[in-house]
Design a protein around this motif. Structure first.
Motif, PDB file in Angstrom:
ATOM      1  N   VAL A   1       0.832  -1.208   0.000  1.00  0.00           N
ATOM      2  CA  VAL A   1       0.000   0.000   0.000  1.00  0.00           C
ATOM      3  C   VAL A   1       0.863   1.253   0.000  1.00  0.00           C
ATOM      4  N   TRP A   2       1.949   1.227   0.765  1.00  0.00           N
ATOM      5  CA  TRP A   2       2.817   2.402   0.876  1.00  0.00           C
ATOM      6  C   TRP A   2       4.032   2.211  -0.023  1.00  0.00           C
ATOM      7  N   ASN A   3       3.971   2.760  -1.225  1.00  0.00           N
ATOM      8  CA  ASN A   3       5.066   2.651  -2.190  1.00  0.00           C
ATOM      9  C   ASN A   3       5.215   3.976  -2.922  1.00  0.00           C
ATOM     10  N   GLN A   4       6.085   3.994  -3.922  1.00  0.00           N
ATOM     11  CA  GLN A   4       6.372   5.239  -4.639  1.00  0.00           C
ATOM     12  C   GLN A   4       5.125   5.808  -5.314  1.00  0.00           C
ATOM     13  N   SER A   5       4.306   4.935  -5.902  1.00  0.00           N
ATOM     14  CA  SER A   5       3.117   5.407  -6.613  1.00  0.00           C
ATOM     15  C   SER A   5       2.072   5.970  -5.651  1.00  0.00           C
ATOM     16  N   SER A   6       1.863   5.310  -4.500  1.00  0.00           N
ATOM     17  CA  SER A   6       0.886   5.823  -3.539  1.00  0.00           C
ATOM     18  C   SER A   6       1.368   7.133  -2.917  1.00  0.00           C
ATOM     19  N   GLN A   7       2.671   7.247  -2.697  1.00  0.00           N
ATOM     20  CA  GLN A   7       3.224   8.492  -2.171  1.00  0.00           C
ATOM     21  C   GLN A   7       3.051   9.631  -3.174  1.00  0.00           C
ATOM     22  N   SER A   8       3.292   9.353  -4.443  1.00  0.00           N
ATOM     23  CA  SER A   8       3.108  10.365  -5.489  1.00  0.00           C
ATOM     24  C   SER A   8       1.649  10.778  -5.592  1.00  0.00           C
ATOM     25  N   LEU A   9       0.750   9.792  -5.465  1.00  0.00           N
ATOM     26  CA  LEU A   9      -0.687  10.078  -5.516  1.00  0.00           C
ATOM     27  C   LEU A   9      -1.079  11.029  -4.392  1.00  0.00           C
ATOM     28  N   LEU A  10      -0.633  10.722  -3.181  1.00  0.00           N
ATOM     29  CA  LEU A  10      -0.977  11.553  -2.028  1.00  0.00           C
ATOM     30  C   LEU A  10      -0.363  12.944  -2.120  1.00  0.00           C
ATOM     31  N   LEU A  11       0.884  13.022  -2.541  1.00  0.00           N
ATOM     32  CA  LEU A  11       1.548  14.318  -2.635  1.00  0.00           C
ATOM     33  C   LEU A  11       0.873  15.222  -3.660  1.00  0.00           C
ATOM     34  N   ASN A  12       0.489  14.659  -4.802  1.00  0.00           N
ATOM     35  CA  ASN A  12      -0.137  15.470  -5.850  1.00  0.00           C
ATOM     36  C   ASN A  12      -1.555  15.894  -5.487  1.00  0.00           C
ATOM     37  N   GLY A  13      -2.257  15.044  -4.746  1.00  0.00           N
ATOM     38  CA  GLY A  13      -3.614  15.406  -4.363  1.00  0.00           C
ATOM     39  C   GLY A  13      -3.688  16.248  -3.108  1.00  0.00           C
ATOM     40  N   ALA A  14      -2.623  16.236  -2.313  1.00  0.00           N
ATOM     41  CA  ALA A  14      -2.657  16.900  -1.009  1.00  0.00           C
ATOM     42  C   ALA A  14      -2.730  18.423  -1.112  1.00  0.00           C
ATOM     43  N   LEU A  15      -2.004  19.007  -2.067  1.00  0.00           N
ATOM     44  CA  LEU A  15      -1.956  20.476  -2.147  1.00  0.00           C
ATOM     45  C   LEU A  15      -3.323  21.092  -2.412  1.00  0.00           C
ATOM     46  N   PRO A  16      -4.035  20.710  -3.490  1.00  0.00           N
ATOM     47  CA  PRO A  16      -5.371  21.297  -3.692  1.00  0.00           C
ATOM     48  C   PRO A  16      -6.343  20.925  -2.590  1.00  0.00           C
ATOM     49  N   LEU A  17      -6.207  19.709  -2.028  1.00  0.00           N
ATOM     50  CA  LEU A  17      -7.131  19.282  -0.977  1.00  0.00           C
ATOM     51  C   LEU A  17      -6.904  20.088   0.304  1.00  0.00           C
ATOM     52  N   ALA A  18      -5.644  20.251   0.691  1.00  0.00           N
ATOM     53  CA  ALA A  18      -5.332  21.028   1.899  1.00  0.00           C
ATOM     54  C   ALA A  18      -5.683  22.498   1.705  1.00  0.00           C
ATOM     55  N   THR A  19      -5.382  23.027   0.519  1.00  0.00           N
ATOM     56  CA  THR A  19      -5.718  24.423   0.219  1.00  0.00           C
ATOM     57  C   THR A  19      -7.215  24.650   0.315  1.00  0.00           C
ATOM     58  N   GLY A  20      -7.976  23.728  -0.276  1.00  0.00           N
ATOM     59  CA  GLY A  20      -9.432  23.834  -0.229  1.00  0.00           C
ATOM     60  C   GLY A  20      -9.963  23.729   1.188  1.00  0.00           C
ATOM     61  N   GLY A  21      -9.399  22.815   1.970  1.00  0.00           N
ATOM     62  CA  GLY A  21      -9.845  22.652   3.351  1.00  0.00           C
ATOM     63  C   GLY A  21      -9.613  23.900   4.179  1.00  0.00           C
ATOM     64  N   ILE A  22      -8.424  24.488   4.042  1.00  0.00           N
ATOM     65  CA  ILE A  22      -8.102  25.708   4.786  1.00  0.00           C
ATOM     66  C   ILE A  22      -8.991  26.868   4.328  1.00  0.00           C
ATOM     67  N   PHE A  23      -9.188  26.976   3.018  1.00  0.00           N
ATOM     68  CA  PHE A  23     -10.045  28.041   2.477  1.00  0.00           C
ATOM     69  C   PHE A  23     -11.468  27.915   3.015  1.00  0.00           C
ATOM     70  N   CYS A  24     -11.993  26.688   3.040  1.00  0.00           N
ATOM     71  CA  CYS A  24     -13.348  26.476   3.537  1.00  0.00           C
ATOM     72  C   CYS A  24     -13.458  26.810   5.023  1.00  0.00           C
ATOM     73  N   LEU A  25     -12.425  26.491   5.794  1.00  0.00           N
ATOM     74  CA  LEU A  25     -12.437  26.843   7.213  1.00  0.00           C
ATOM     75  C   LEU A  25     -12.438  28.359   7.405  1.00  0.00           C
ATOM     76  N   ILE A  26     -11.696  29.069   6.556  1.00  0.00           N
ATOM     77  CA  ILE A  26     -11.683  30.537   6.629  1.00  0.00           C
ATOM     78  C   ILE A  26     -13.063  31.088   6.301  1.00  0.00           C
ATOM     79  N   MET A  27     -13.691  30.543   5.238  1.00  0.00           N
ATOM     80  CA  MET A  27     -15.043  30.984   4.855  1.00  0.00           C
ATOM     81  C   MET A  27     -16.043  30.683   5.974  1.00  0.00           C
ATOM     82  N   LEU A  28     -15.868  29.531   6.634  1.00  0.00           N
ATOM     83  CA  LEU A  28     -16.751  29.162   7.739  1.00  0.00           C
ATOM     84  C   LEU A  28     -16.601  30.150   8.889  1.00  0.00           C
ATOM     85  N   GLU A  29     -15.353  30.499   9.204  1.00  0.00           N
ATOM     86  CA  GLU A  29     -15.085  31.449  10.286  1.00  0.00           C
ATOM     87  C   GLU A  29     -15.642  32.833   9.967  1.00  0.00           C
TER      88      GLU A  29
END
Length: 203
Positions: free
Chosen positions: A99-127
């Motif tokens: 489960v934890w290999n180069q491809s899964s790490q690449s998948l998480l790294l590439n998806g993490a930036l927009p997902l984290a950005t969106g999460g933080i933005f939504c929390l700001i909008m909520l506040e």
């Protein structure tokens, strides 16, 4: 026979290369379950927001309702992630894959930036109290994360991301109906996607 052996060898090499560059242990059933959780959460959110109101735009947000909706969304997220991890690990072990290999790490790294950005933005909008933009933003940023991560997993993930982005834009164009678009994007589309993935890759 030589041609058949050559074809089999080429196929084996292709499978090895695919496993080394793409994370192919994602479970289709995890998508179905995430969709079911989202629909249950959307129904509960609907009961919180719209009970006693005649139209979908006549909503009064108070702190208690906002807090309940936040906890509801967090519960849906936790159940979806936990189920996804459990089913994905089970599928990987069944196929003898890591489960934890180069491809899964690449998948998480590439998806993490927009997902984290969106999460933080939504929390700001909520506040800030800009509740109407939260549903569209969750769909849009989630869709962007899927498109970004799709390079390292099944190509079908990209189309789910594109549809979620489109739904997010529609939700932004029709304020007051965000919960319905959210339910369709995270609920119905996930169930359809998960079902297709299950019969296409899990069997």
């Amino acid at each position: 026979m030589e041609d058949k052996d050559l074809i089999d060898e080429i196929s084996s090499i292709r499978n090895i290369m695919e496993r080394s560059t793409r994370f192919i242990s994602l479970s289709g059933l995890s998508g179905v379950m995430a969709g079911i959780y989202a629909l249950i959460g959307a129904w509960m959110g609907y009961k919180l927001l719209y009970t006693g109101y005649s139209t979908s735009t006549n909503i009064v947000y108070d702190e208690a309702i906002v807090n309940q909706l936040f906890l509801l969304a967090a519960a849906v997220l936790v159940f979806s992630v936990a189920t996804g991890l459990l089913l994905t690990v089970r599928k990987a072990h069944k196929k003898g894959q890591s489960v934890w290999n180069q491809s899964s790490q690449s998948l998480l790294l590439n998806g993490a930036l927009p997902l984290a950005t969106g999460g933080i933005f939504c929390l700001i909008m909520l506040e800030r109290g800009f509740y109407v933009v939260i549903a569209p933003c969750t769909l849009i940023f989630y869709g962007l994360a899927l498109v970004a991560a799709s390079k390292y997993t099944f190509g079908d993930v990209k189309w789910l991301g594109i549809f979620d982005i489109a739904l997010g834009l529609l939700a932004a164009a029709f304020p007051g109906y965000g919960l319905f678009f959210w339910a369709f994007g995270f609920g119905v589309l996930h169930i359809l996607y998960g079902t297709i993935m299950h019969f296409k890759y899990d069997r």
